[in-house]
Design an enzyme around this catalytic site. Structure first.
Site: not given
Ligand code: IMP
Length: 430
Positions: A16, A40-41
């Protein structure tokens, strides 16, 4: 084009950032509407790699004003680190170019400690969060005990509120046998951060509505992805915000009449980081080939956590669901170059669930874990396509692959990426 929303169509990490970077060039304002520094972009400009976690990708375009909307959650210390990193790379990050909503919620050290404690307590059933405190910060928000960025404007009461929030968290952490945190040190760090961030704070709802009324072009930059949405994703293996198109409106505070373009970004295969179902997951050589070795920045390893991503064939059952939930007006297909060299490609078109063929995403993760994808097979192509800049120069098999996905999702695909650089986007008709 008043407002455009860019959304991850899959499980996050679809690319994105680079799509938002392309659309930002045609925008006046770029606004993040949900999530925090779990995102992480990555954007490649020449030899420089910009890794953005919270600041919208629009910051790389001098004419763009960036907004962190009320739907986001902000770790002020990490945000300041990111601002400093951008400045060190020559990017102008000033309160004229970055506006932070006074309604956005604050991630405190207590939230990070609680995120870690919750994951530990879940053991084998852990979500696999990014450990950035996202879930606990949104829990405090919906539990009506959160702290908002606007509270930083009143330093003394802010420090007291933060102190109290950390003491409440410490009581829980101590009860659960986890390490507690020093409220005094945290309050000092956050007061320093508040002093630096105060000039950036503003009512972004008023700002965005005014700019939209004046005809400014606003790009709403999504983070995470459709299947990580708290309502529409595969709960509980989700993040705690609303990355889907509805989240853009609640997260930024303007009405749907301004939105005339909803761009879904999907890789040309599937990846997921963290736990939860991934119906088309490939183990062994094929999965490893899609993942890459990790030598390149763009291989399938998390930008925020460095974790290897799980990889599999493209899943159009899931993508059709994303089209429904978000109302995509178009999709952008990323990383097409990664598929060069495969003899044969597969796309999941439906699932078999307990002996029945279904063409929709079942609701529960238990069902999603049991589905067996049914694939259509397509011929691959051997050519390196990373230097292709014209649609007609894409191999016939690559164009057939794109068109098959567009047909299966009943959504146009007019842009594909063939590498991480800014100029490695190929547009149909060019
Ligand atoms: P949290 O957002 O840190 O609470 O993580 C919840 C879930 O979303 C986990 O499976 C993370 O690996 C996933 N996740 C959160 N942000 C990203 C992202 O930017 N890219 C891919 N997976 C994400």
């Amino acid at each position: 084009m008043p407002a455009t929303i860019v959304i991850g169509a899959q499980w996050g990490d679809e690319g994105k950032g680079r799509v938002a970077d392309w659309l930002a060039a045609q925008s006046d304002v770029v606004a993040r509407y949900a999530g925090g520094d779990n995102a992480g972009h990555t954007v490649y400009v020449g030899k420089t790699v910009f890794k953005l976690h919270l600041i919208p990708s629009g910051i790389l375009h001098e004419h763009v004003v960036c907004v962190l909307g009320g739907g986001t959650v902000i770790n002020p210390v990490n945000l300041l680190r990111e601002i400093d990193e951008m400045r060190a790379l020559g990017i102008d990050v000033t309160p004229e170019r970055l506006i932070i909503s006074t309604r956005a919620h604050i991630i405190s050290p207590a939230h990070i400690a609680l995120d870690k404690a919750s994951e530990q307590a879940r053991g084998a059933d852990k979500i696999g969060t990014t450990l950035r405190g996202i879930g606990p910060a949104y829990m405090d928000k919906t539990g009506r005990s959160g702290l908002r960025m606007g509270q930083m404007l009143e330093v003394e009461s802010f420090a007291d509120a933060l102190y109290a929030q950390i003491e409440t968290a410490n009581a829980k952490l101590a009860r659960d046998g986890c390490e507690t945190i020093d409220p005094q040190k945290s309050a000092e760090d956050y007061i320093d951060a508040a002093n630096r961030l105060r000039p950036y704070l503003r009512d972004t709802t008023q700002y965005l509505n005014k700019r939209l009324r004046e005809g400014a072009r606003v790009l709403c930059e999504g983070a995470q992805g459709t299947m990580l949405d708290i309502d529409h994703g595969d709960y509980p293996f989700v993040t705690s915000s609303s990355p889907t198109s509805g989240g853009a409106l609640t997260g930024l505070g303007f009405g749907p009449m301004y939105v005339d373009r909803v761009v879904g970004v999907t890789k040309c295969f599937s990846t997921r980081v963290g736990s939860g179902p991934l119906p088309t997951e490939l183990s062994g050589d094929l999965g490893a080939r899609l993942r890459g070795t990790g030598e390149n920045f763009w291989d399938e390893f998390g930008t925020t956590t460095g974790r290897p991503r799980r990889c599999g064939w493209l899943d159009t059952v899931m993508l059709r669901y994303a089209v429904q939930v978000n109302g995509f007006s178009e999709m952008v297909l990323t990383k097409l170059d990664v598929l060069s060299g495969f003899d044969e490609l597969q796309i999941a078109t439906s699932y078999e669930l307990d002996g029945q063929v279904i063409d929709f995403m079942p609701v529960t993760t238990a069902e999603q874990s049991r589905v067996k994808p049914i694939y259509v097979k397509l011929p691959g192509w051997k050519e390196d396509i990373s230097t292709v800049r014209q649609w007609s120069d894409l191999p016939e098999a690559a164009r057939a692959y794109i068109d098959q996905i567009a047909a299966l999702c009943e959504t146009p695909i007019n842009t594909v990426s063939v590498g991480p650089e800014r100029d490695q986007l190929v547009h149909r008709g060019q």
